[in-house]
Design a protein around this motif. Structure first.
Motif, PDB file in Angstrom:
ATOM      1  N   ALA A 163    -118.423  34.443  63.640  1.00 52.83           N
ATOM      2  CA  ALA A 163    -117.489  35.262  64.418  1.00 52.83           C
ATOM      3  C   ALA A 163    -116.117  34.601  64.506  1.00 52.83           C
ATOM      4  CB  ALA A 163    -118.051  35.489  65.817  1.00 52.83           C
ATOM      5  N   MET A 164    -116.089  33.278  64.536  1.00 52.99           N
ATOM      6  CA  MET A 164    -114.828  32.553  64.648  1.00 52.99           C
ATOM      7  C   MET A 164    -113.960  32.753  63.406  1.00 52.99           C
ATOM      8  SD  MET A 164    -114.300  28.529  65.643  1.00 52.99           S
ATOM      9  CE  MET A 164    -115.479  27.998  64.377  1.00 52.99           C
ATOM     10  N   VAL A 165    -114.579  32.786  62.228  1.00 52.66           N
ATOM     11  CA  VAL A 165    -113.804  32.883  60.986  1.00 52.66           C
ATOM     12  C   VAL A 165    -113.635  34.323  60.506  1.00 52.66           C
ATOM     13  CG1 VAL A 165    -114.504  30.583  60.277  1.00 52.66           C
ATOM     14  CG2 VAL A 165    -115.849  32.545  59.530  1.00 52.66           C
ATOM     15  N   MET A 166    -114.413  35.257  61.068  1.00 50.25           N
ATOM     16  CA  MET A 166    -114.335  36.655  60.629  1.00 50.25           C
ATOM     17  C   MET A 166    -114.081  37.595  61.799  1.00 50.25           C
ATOM     18  SD  MET A 166    -117.352  36.870  57.742  1.00 50.25           S
ATOM     19  CE  MET A 166    -116.768  38.493  57.216  1.00 50.25           C
ATOM     20  N   ALA A 167    -113.332  37.109  62.787  1.00 52.12           N
ATOM     21  CA  ALA A 167    -113.096  37.899  63.999  1.00 52.12           C
ATOM     22  C   ALA A 167    -112.274  39.151  63.736  1.00 52.12           C
ATOM     23  CB  ALA A 167    -112.406  37.028  65.049  1.00 52.12           C
ATOM     24  N   ASP A 168    -111.540  39.203  62.620  1.00 58.46           N
ATOM     25  CA  ASP A 168    -110.721  40.378  62.332  1.00 58.46           C
ATOM     26  C   ASP A 168    -111.562  41.591  61.947  1.00 58.46           C
ATOM     27  OD1 ASP A 168    -108.451  38.928  62.843  1.00 58.46           O
ATOM     28  OD2 ASP A 168    -108.104  38.388  60.740  1.00 58.46           O
ATOM     29  N   ASP A 169    -112.799  41.358  61.517  1.00 58.94           N
ATOM     30  CA  ASP A 169    -113.708  42.449  61.160  1.00 58.94           C
ATOM     31  C   ASP A 169    -114.555  42.784  62.384  1.00 58.94           C
ATOM     32  OD1 ASP A 169    -115.492  44.237  60.128  1.00 58.94           O
ATOM     33  OD2 ASP A 169    -116.235  42.938  58.525  1.00 58.94           O
ATOM     34  N   PHE A 170    -114.266  43.911  63.035  1.00 59.44           N
ATOM     35  CA  PHE A 170    -114.935  44.219  64.299  1.00 59.44           C
ATOM     36  C   PHE A 170    -116.427  44.444  64.116  1.00 59.44           C
ATOM     37  CE2 PHE A 170    -116.071  47.176  67.826  1.00 59.44           C
ATOM     38  CZ  PHE A 170    -115.863  46.276  68.869  1.00 59.44           C
ATOM     39  N   ALA A 171    -116.831  45.012  62.991  1.00 56.19           N
ATOM     40  CA  ALA A 171    -118.260  45.223  62.744  1.00 56.19           C
ATOM     41  C   ALA A 171    -118.992  43.886  62.693  1.00 56.19           C
ATOM     42  CB  ALA A 171    -118.464  45.993  61.446  1.00 56.19           C
ATOM     43  N   THR A 172    -118.403  42.907  62.017  1.00 55.59           N
ATOM     44  CA  THR A 172    -118.996  41.562  61.981  1.00 55.59           C
ATOM     45  C   THR A 172    -119.044  40.957  63.370  1.00 55.59           C
ATOM     46  OG1 THR A 172    -118.160  41.217  59.728  1.00 55.59           O
ATOM     47  CG2 THR A 172    -118.782  39.252  60.983  1.00 55.59           C
ATOM     48  N   LEU A 173    -117.991  41.200  64.152  1.00 53.37           N
ATOM     49  CA  LEU A 173    -117.938  40.678  65.515  1.00 53.37           C
ATOM     50  C   LEU A 173    -119.080  41.241  66.367  1.00 53.37           C
ATOM     51  CD1 LEU A 173    -116.043  38.815  67.181  1.00 53.37           C
ATOM     52  CD2 LEU A 173    -114.905  40.893  67.994  1.00 53.37           C
ATOM     53  N   LEU A 174    -119.374  42.528  66.197  1.00 57.09           N
ATOM     54  CA  LEU A 174    -120.459  43.159  66.954  1.00 57.09           C
ATOM     55  C   LEU A 174    -121.814  42.574  66.556  1.00 57.09           C
ATOM     56  CD1 LEU A 174    -119.551  46.957  67.108  1.00 57.09           C
ATOM     57  CD2 LEU A 174    -119.406  45.264  68.932  1.00 57.09           C
ATOM     58  N   VAL A 175    -122.030  42.398  65.252  1.00 60.78           N
ATOM     59  CA  VAL A 175    -123.293  41.825  64.784  1.00 60.78           C
ATOM     60  C   VAL A 175    -123.452  40.399  65.314  1.00 60.78           C
ATOM     61  CG1 VAL A 175    -124.596  41.088  62.756  1.00 60.78           C
ATOM     62  CG2 VAL A 175    -123.392  43.280  62.738  1.00 60.78           C
ATOM     63  N   ALA A 176    -122.372  39.632  65.244  1.00 63.02           N
ATOM     64  CA  ALA A 176    -122.423  38.254  65.743  1.00 63.02           C
ATOM     65  C   ALA A 176    -122.706  38.228  67.238  1.00 63.02           C
ATOM     66  CB  ALA A 176    -121.105  37.542  65.445  1.00 63.02           C
ATOM     67  N   ALA A 177    -122.081  39.137  67.981  1.00 68.38           N
ATOM     68  CA  ALA A 177    -122.306  39.201  69.429  1.00 68.38           C
ATOM     69  C   ALA A 177    -123.769  39.517  69.734  1.00 68.38           C
ATOM     70  CB  ALA A 177    -121.407  40.261  70.056  1.00 68.38           C
ATOM     71  N   PHE A 178    -124.354  40.445  68.982  1.00 70.88           N
ATOM     72  CA  PHE A 178    -125.762  40.796  69.168  1.00 70.88           C
ATOM     73  C   PHE A 178    -126.654  39.584  68.926  1.00 70.88           C
ATOM     74  CE2 PHE A 178    -129.895  42.232  67.740  1.00 70.88           C
ATOM     75  CZ  PHE A 178    -130.198  43.275  68.609  1.00 70.88           C
ATOM     76  N   VAL A 179    -126.371  38.843  67.850  1.00 73.05           N
ATOM     77  CA  VAL A 179    -127.192  37.676  67.505  1.00 73.05           C
ATOM     78  C   VAL A 179    -127.008  36.566  68.538  1.00 73.05           C
ATOM     79  CG1 VAL A 179    -127.592  35.872  65.786  1.00 73.05           C
ATOM     80  CG2 VAL A 179    -127.175  38.228  65.052  1.00 73.05           C
ATOM     81  N   ILE A 180    -125.766  36.328  68.959  1.00 74.27           N
ATOM     82  CA  ILE A 180    -125.509  35.278  69.958  1.00 74.27           C
ATOM     83  C   ILE A 180    -126.240  35.594  71.257  1.00 74.27           C
ATOM     84  CG2 ILE A 180    -123.743  34.179  71.382  1.00 74.27           C
ATOM     85  CD1 ILE A 180    -121.779  34.724  69.014  1.00 74.27           C
ATOM     86  N   GLY A 181    -126.121  36.837  71.724  1.00 68.30           N
ATOM     87  CA  GLY A 181    -126.816  37.227  72.943  1.00 68.30           C
ATOM     88  C   GLY A 181    -128.323  37.209  72.768  1.00 68.30           C
ATOM     89  N   GLY A 182    -128.777  37.615  71.583  1.00 65.83           N
ATOM     90  CA  GLY A 182    -130.212  37.684  71.318  1.00 65.83           C
ATOM     91  C   GLY A 182    -130.881  36.336  71.202  1.00 65.83           C
ATOM     92  N   THR A 183    -130.117  35.301  70.884  1.00 67.38           N
ATOM     93  CA  THR A 183    -130.696  33.961  70.781  1.00 67.38           C
ATOM     94  C   THR A 183    -130.468  33.134  72.050  1.00 67.38           C
ATOM     95  OG1 THR A 183    -128.664  33.223  69.657  1.00 67.38           O
ATOM     96  CG2 THR A 183    -130.558  33.814  68.276  1.00 67.38           C
TER      97      THR A 183
END
Length: 432
Positions: free
Chosen positions: A280-300
């Motif tokens: 998420a830190m290196v691909m924050a400009d892609d909102f779809a990637t940001l959402l997936v990363a947020a889901f994984v971070i919260g899920g773990t």
């Protein structure tokens, strides 16, 4: 499960409304602070203040309840929460907000202690685990639903502060009007931190680091969104993804934890969360990637709290489990107070990416420490571990002690079944 819902629906519905209200104000302050020009570090102090108040409330609430009773404590603290939500837009200054957040954290901690005591008293021992699971689902669903309410009005106005105040006020009605007996209240003296360290170094380190991770997610995610230039809708979606991941992944991780070395699962969950944060830190400009990363971070990260609690319990006698929970909550609270402050400092140094940098560092530190402990101690055999019970980092001491009771009851049932099986086998052998 249906019987649990029928017996405690009023409590669960009240908690749902309370979590919606709390979820709205937590995100809204980060957005409004950006609109008002508060600096990132000022907002980190505001967000950290909540966890300071929450920790203080978790320690003071039991004594308050013993002195004046559940109902008075619940009504008094609830009224203060509702009032503070209205006062935020009237006093647009970081120090006023900081004071408000301290009081908010203190009051909500006391409210949770009271409500969770009632919930625990409303179910039988056999259904306590089901009630705890429902409580976790309701809490997470409330925070996820709250993010949608941010889209109904302009965050620079007054309406979005009125909505959570009204929801919080309404949430107390079903709880106070429910026909539930006032539970007896008794708290357990916490185990010393030195004794806890001797029991489980990984548990102590894990609870401290996880406190920082959770407080950054809960307190600074909306500040990150505001600093990164996300729209209100995008910030809402980003935060909703974090909690949706936590709600969905709680049970798969719990299932795995009862079937493998918990240290390995702690390592894997932390590592996956750290990699997702770095992505998420290196691909924050892609909102779809940001959402997936947020889901994984919260899920773990969210299930790690219950996972670490179960791991510590694997090394404790039954009679020490309740005492250990108080010390673990304190360690987690210290980490939670520090989390937003360090996140805000890092965001001030490297920009919005500092939010994910902080999460990456803490997750990888936990993974590394878990790996190191695996090389120094032997694993507890799977058939000797306690069962996983869902509990969130927002839990008060009451909810954690309820989880401990679920652990103990499940372990005692397993022992009784094993003894019965041994006796049956011995009897069969004698007859043969």
């Amino acid at each position: 499960m249906i019987q649990v819902i029928m017996g405690s629906w009023a409590l669960l519905f009240g908690i749902l409304l309370l979590m919606v209200g709390n979820g709205v104000q937590g995100t809204l302050l980060g957005i409004r602070g950006g609109i008002e020009g508060f600096s990132t570090f000022e907002m980190s102090i505001v967000m950290s203040a909540y966890f300071l108040g929450f920790l203080g409330g978790s320690r003071a609430a039991p004594e308050m309840i013993r002195r004046v009773g559940h109902i008075r404590v619940f009504a008094a603290l609830g009224s203060l929460v509702s009032a503070i939500l209205i006062l935020y837009p009237l006093f647009l200054h970081p120090w006023a907000w900081t004071l408000g957040r301290v009081v908010m954290g203190f009051c909500l901690s006391g409210v949770y202690v009271t409500a969770e005591s009632w919930l625990n008293n409303s179910v039988t021992n056999e259904r306590r685990g089901q009630a705890l699971s429902l409580y976790v689902i309701v809490q997470m669903a409330g925070v996820v639903a709250a993010q949608g309410l941010l889209l109904v009005a302009d965050p620079s106005g007054f309406v979005l502060f009125v909505i959570p105040s009204v929801l919080v006020s309404i949430s107390f009605a079903p709880i106070l009007l429910a026909v539930q007996p006032t539970p007896a209240f008794d708290s357990t003296k916490p185990m010393s931190l030195r004794a806890l360290w001797g029991v489980s170094q990984l548990g102590c380190v894990g609870f401290f680091l996880l406190g920082g991770v959770f407080s950054a997610l809960f307190g600074m995610a909306s500040v990150y969104g505001s600093e990164a230039g996300l729209t209100v809708a995008q910030i809402s979606g980003f935060i909703a993804a974090i909690y949706l991941g936590g709600m969905i992944m709680q049970y798969p991780i719990g299932w795995l934890s009862d079937r493998m070395d918990r240290r390995l699962l702690i390592l894997a969950s932390s590592l996956v969360g750290g990699v997702a944060s770095a992505l998420a830190m290196v691909m924050a400009d892609d909102f779809a990637t940001l959402l997936v990363a947020a889901f994984v971070i919260g899920g773990t990260s969210n299930p790690l709290y219950a996972l670490l609690l179960a791991y510590v319990n694997d090394h404790l006698d039954y009679e020490d489990m309740a005492a250990a929970s108080g010390g673990l909550i304190f360690i987690n609270g210290i980490g939670a107070i520090a989390g937003p402050l360090i996140t805000g400092w890092m965001m001030g140094v490297v920009g919005p990416a500092g939010f994910f940098l902080f999460l990456t560092v803490l997750c990888l530190l936990l993974a590394g420490y878990a790996g190191m402990r695996m090389t120094q101690t032997d694993a507890v055999p799977v058939d000797e571990t306690v069962s996983y019970a869902p509990v969130l980092p927002t839990a008060s001491p009451v909810a954690v002690e309820v989880a401990q009771e679920v652990f103990i009851e499940a372990a005692q049932e397993a022992e009784a079944e094993a003894e019965a099986e041994e006796q049956e086998n011995a009897g069969s052998g004698g007859q043969g």
